[in-house]
Design a protein around this motif. Structure first.
Motif, PDB file in Angstrom:
ATOM      1  N   ILE A 257       0.957  -1.197   0.022  1.00  0.00           N
ATOM      2  CA  ILE A 257      -0.114   0.034  -0.076  1.00  0.00           C
ATOM      3  C   ILE A 257       0.900   1.137  -0.116  1.00  0.00           C
ATOM      4  O   ILE A 257       1.614   1.471   1.072  1.00  0.00           O
ATOM      5  CB  ILE A 257      -0.833  -0.020   1.540  1.00  0.00           C
ATOM      6  N   THR A 258       0.919   2.033  -1.153  1.00  0.00           N
ATOM      7  CA  THR A 258       1.710   3.334  -1.353  1.00  0.00           C
ATOM      8  C   THR A 258       1.515   4.112  -0.080  1.00  0.00           C
ATOM      9  O   THR A 258       2.560   4.727   0.468  1.00  0.00           O
ATOM     10  CB  THR A 258       1.329   3.853  -2.552  1.00  0.00           C
ATOM     11  N   GLU A 259       0.353   4.490   0.293  1.00  0.00           N
ATOM     12  CA  GLU A 259       0.214   5.514   1.475  1.00  0.00           C
ATOM     13  C   GLU A 259       0.450   4.976   2.639  1.00  0.00           C
ATOM     14  O   GLU A 259       0.661   5.681   3.647  1.00  0.00           O
ATOM     15  CB  GLU A 259      -1.673   5.857   1.375  1.00  0.00           C
ATOM     16  N   MET A 260       0.707   3.713   2.768  1.00  0.00           N
ATOM     17  CA  MET A 260       1.035   3.045   4.290  1.00  0.00           C
ATOM     18  C   MET A 260       2.644   3.179   4.351  1.00  0.00           C
ATOM     19  O   MET A 260       3.075   3.524   5.335  1.00  0.00           O
ATOM     20  CB  MET A 260       0.709   1.642   4.391  1.00  0.00           C
TER      21      MET A 260
ATOM     22  N   LYS B  79      10.262   2.980   0.055  1.00  0.00           N
ATOM     23  CA  LYS B  79      10.190   1.826   0.663  1.00  0.00           C
ATOM     24  C   LYS B  79       9.326   0.610  -0.204  1.00  0.00           C
ATOM     25  O   LYS B  79       9.785  -0.596  -0.424  1.00  0.00           O
ATOM     26  CB  LYS B  79       9.518   1.809   2.072  1.00  0.00           C
ATOM     27  N   LEU B  80       8.599   1.061  -0.841  1.00  0.00           N
ATOM     28  CA  LEU B  80       7.435   0.272  -1.485  1.00  0.00           C
ATOM     29  C   LEU B  80       8.358  -0.258  -2.838  1.00  0.00           C
ATOM     30  O   LEU B  80       8.339  -1.501  -3.073  1.00  0.00           O
ATOM     31  CB  LEU B  80       6.414   0.940  -2.017  1.00  0.00           C
ATOM     32  N   GLU B  81       9.055   0.518  -3.502  1.00  0.00           N
ATOM     33  CA  GLU B  81      10.139   0.021  -4.623  1.00  0.00           C
ATOM     34  C   GLU B  81      11.142  -1.127  -4.023  1.00  0.00           C
ATOM     35  O   GLU B  81      11.224  -1.942  -4.440  1.00  0.00           O
ATOM     36  CB  GLU B  81      10.946   1.279  -5.121  1.00  0.00           C
ATOM     37  N   GLU B  82      11.649  -0.704  -2.853  1.00  0.00           N
ATOM     38  CA  GLU B  82      12.530  -1.619  -2.302  1.00  0.00           C
ATOM     39  C   GLU B  82      11.875  -3.091  -2.073  1.00  0.00           C
ATOM     40  O   GLU B  82      12.250  -4.223  -2.304  1.00  0.00           O
ATOM     41  CB  GLU B  82      12.991  -0.980  -0.931  1.00  0.00           C
ATOM     42  N   PHE B  83      10.684  -3.087  -1.456  1.00  0.00           N
ATOM     43  CA  PHE B  83      10.033  -4.337  -1.020  1.00  0.00           C
ATOM     44  C   PHE B  83       9.468  -4.827  -2.291  1.00  0.00           C
ATOM     45  O   PHE B  83       9.436  -6.308  -2.325  1.00  0.00           O
ATOM     46  CB  PHE B  83       8.725  -3.820  -0.206  1.00  0.00           C
TER      47      PHE B  83
END
Length: 257
Positions: A130-133, A138-142
């Motif tokens: 979830i981008t807003e989370m 960090k989203l890209e990393e995950f």
């Protein structure tokens, strides 16, 4: 609400005891959506409750719901594993996958790398980011870490700004537009319609939340969605398989006109 959930998850992550690897078949979540059984790919959700609606299904038996979704020819299954806010359980995921014999999305709030490894061990084929989370960085990393480990990712956004922040970094294989307003928790399919134009052509585009009827399916399909994620729209029916088939029968009749 997201801030409160984030704090809860931090506490949960600190207590995670890594489960043993569950021996269970692996499926491609992405391919299931790319080559769906209908003109809209269906991610059918196993969902007991939500923060905004409370208990959605009192008579909740994940294995029976999974069997119903298999009989209804769903393309993939979403399983809520968050306990605090959705009354889910991690144990539901392998149970559902074994019964449904479909690729499974772990629907939870992923905020730490350890949850990615945990998802693999539970038998998940995909996770929700979830981008807003967690923010685009960090989203890209995950996303790349999960991909390296063989997991697909549904990159979820709630508004155009969130999607733009992700696209500045990379192009996700699967983009999910959540039709829920994070401030009011109300749902509106206008979210899908307004953000759709920003979704890259090479991404599979999923519309999530607030879909309850054949007319809703037609509306998001017209906006450009290639698939939908539906939970509450099926969970409130005693005959889950019948609810899926009825919704899509009406949609297909109107779609071919």
């Amino acid at each position: 609400m997201l801030d409160r959930i984030h704090e809860t998850k931090k506490e949960e992550v600190a207590r995670i005891k890594m489960p043993d690897m569950i021996e269970i078949p692996r499926y491609s979540f992405y391919e299931a959506l790319k080559k769906p059984n209908r003109s809209l790919a269906l991610i059918a959700e196993v969902k007991k409750a939500s923060p905004s609606k409370g208990i959605i299904r009192e008579n909740f038996h994940p294995e029976m719901i999974a069997t119903a979704y298999r009989e209804a020819n769903a393309d993939a299954i979403s399983v809520l594993t968050d306990e605090m806010y959705f009354k889910g359980k991690r144990e539901y995921l392998p149970i559902v996958k074994k019964k449904a014999e479909r690729p499974v999305l772990r629907k939870d709030f992923i905020i730490d790398e350890i949850q990615i490894e945990e998802s693999i061990r539970l038998g998940a084929d995909a996770i929700l980011l979830i981008t807003e989370m967690i923010g685009a960085e960090k989203l890209e990393e995950f996303y790349h870490l999960a991909s390296e480990k063989g997991l697909d990712c549904v990159v979820e956004v709630h508004d155009s700004q969130a999607l733009e922040s992700v696209l500045k970094r990379f192009t996700p294989k699967i983009v999910g537009i959540n039709n829920r307003n994070l401030k009011t928790f109300e749902t509106s399919l206008s979210h899908t319609e307004s953000i759709a134009k920003l979704v890259p052509n090479e991404s599979i585009f999923i519309s999530e939340s607030g879909i309850h009827s054949s007319e809703d399916l037609l509306r998001v399909k017209k906006a450009g969605a290639q698939g939908i994620l539906i939970g509450e729209g099926f969970m409130r029916h005693d005959d889950v398989a019948g609810a899926v088939q009825s919704m899509f029968a009406g949609f297909e009749r109107e779609h071919i006109r």
